[in-house]
Write a protein that holds these residues in place. Structure first.
Motif, short mmCIF file in Angstrom:
data_model
loop_
_atom_site.label_atom_id
_atom_site.label_comp_id
_atom_site.label_asym_id
_atom_site.label_seq_id
_atom_site.Cartn_x
_atom_site.Cartn_y
_atom_site.Cartn_z
N ASN A 167 0.81 -1.33 0.23
CA ASN A 167 0.04 -0.06 0.01
C ASN A 167 0.75 1.31 0.02
OD1 ASN A 167 -2.46 -1.34 -0.07
ND2 ASN A 167 -2.39 -1.71 2.25
N ASP A 168 2.13 1.09 0.22
CA ASP A 168 3.27 2.44 0.20
C ASP A 168 3.57 2.30 -1.04
OD1 ASP A 168 4.98 4.25 0.58
OD2 ASP A 168 6.10 3.16 2.06
N PRO A 169 3.33 3.46 -1.90
CA PRO A 169 3.91 3.79 -3.38
C PRO A 169 5.44 4.15 -3.13
CG PRO A 169 2.66 5.71 -2.45
CD PRO A 169 2.35 4.43 -1.52
N ASP A 170 6.11 4.23 -2.12
CA ASP A 170 7.43 4.55 -1.82
C ASP A 170 8.10 3.33 -1.40
OD1 ASP A 170 7.05 7.21 -2.59
OD2 ASP A 170 6.73 7.70 -0.54
N ALA A 171 7.75 2.06 -1.36
CA ALA A 171 8.21 1.05 -0.96
C ALA A 171 9.15 0.61 -2.07
CB ALA A 171 7.18 -0.31 -0.56
N SER A 172 10.34 -0.05 -1.44
CA SER A 172 11.52 -0.45 -2.57
C SER A 172 10.93 -1.96 -2.81
CB SER A 172 12.76 -0.29 -2.07
OG SER A 172 12.97 -1.17 -0.91
N GLU A 173 11.60 -2.45 -3.94
CA GLU A 173 11.42 -3.72 -4.51
C GLU A 173 12.31 -4.65 -3.35
OE1 GLU A 173 10.27 -7.03 -6.65
OE2 GLU A 173 9.89 -4.77 -6.81
N ARG A 174 13.57 -4.13 -2.81
CA ARG A 174 14.05 -4.90 -1.83
C ARG A 174 13.42 -5.14 -0.47
NH1 ARG A 174 19.54 -1.99 -0.21
NH2 ARG A 174 18.51 -1.77 2.01
N ASP A 175 12.68 -4.06 -0.20
CA ASP A 175 11.91 -4.35 1.00
C ASP A 175 10.74 -5.49 0.92
OD1 ASP A 175 13.15 -2.56 2.36
OD2 ASP A 175 11.73 -0.92 2.00
N LEU A 176 10.35 -5.51 -0.19
CA LEU A 176 9.06 -6.56 -0.74
C LEU A 176 9.77 -7.72 -0.74
CD1 LEU A 176 7.08 -4.59 -3.40
CD2 LEU A 176 6.35 -5.16 -1.10
N LEU A 177 10.74 -7.92 -1.17
CA LEU A 177 11.84 -9.20 -1.21
C LEU A 177 12.16 -9.47 -0.05
CD1 LEU A 177 13.85 -8.50 -4.64
CD2 LEU A 177 11.98 -10.09 -4.32
N ARG A 178 12.38 -8.79 0.92
CA ARG A 178 12.95 -9.19 2.15
C ARG A 178 11.68 -9.71 3.04
NH1 ARG A 178 13.25 -4.47 5.58
NH2 ARG A 178 11.24 -5.38 5.95
#
Length: 140
Positions: free
Chosen positions: A108-119
């Protein structure tokens, strides 16, 4: 001072103590048909021993003592295995809930990085196999 309870699967210690390994081995051994067969053989050997012992009280004391000792030890091992299993399930549920919450927050956070999602995804995957690494000393 109590040790910090791990929140994520990657924080769970992979060390399992000697007693936990022994309890796991004993649990696997006693849950097999071979152990049941051993118990049946024990009774079959004990029953005719009345002919050698001749004293009924001594004969009964032998089987009562043997079964009491075996039962006492197996209850202690069963309690260890049960406690470790319950703790592992609780850690797994906590990790899954936290990981899902973080993942939903990042989605839901448009500023979330791909790395955070993968983690977050990796932590959820690790939580699925968490109970393999739990020992009774993990919560101490």
């Amino acid at each position: 001072m109590a040790a910090r309870v791990p929140e994520l699967p990657s924080e769970v210690s992979r060390r399992i103590g000697p007693f936990d390994r022994f309890a796991g081995f004993a649990g696997r051994l006693t849950s097999r048909a071979v152990f049941f067969a051993f118990c049946v053989v024990l009774i079959l050997v004990w029953a005719p021993s009345i002919l050698l012992i001749r004293d009924v009280d001594t004969w009964q004391l032998i089987i009562n003592t043997a079964t009491t000792i075996i039962t006492f030890l197996l209850v202690a091992l069963l309690q260890n295995s049960s406690s470790r299993s319950d703790l592992a399930v609780q850690h797994k549920l906590n990790a899954l809930a936290q990981g899902l919450g973080d993942l939903m927050e990042h989605l839901n956070d448009p500023d979330a990085s791909e790395r955070d999602l993968l983690r977050d995804r990796d932590e959820l995957r690790k939580a699925v196999g968490l109970e393999r690494f739990e020992g009774s000393d993990a919560a101490d």
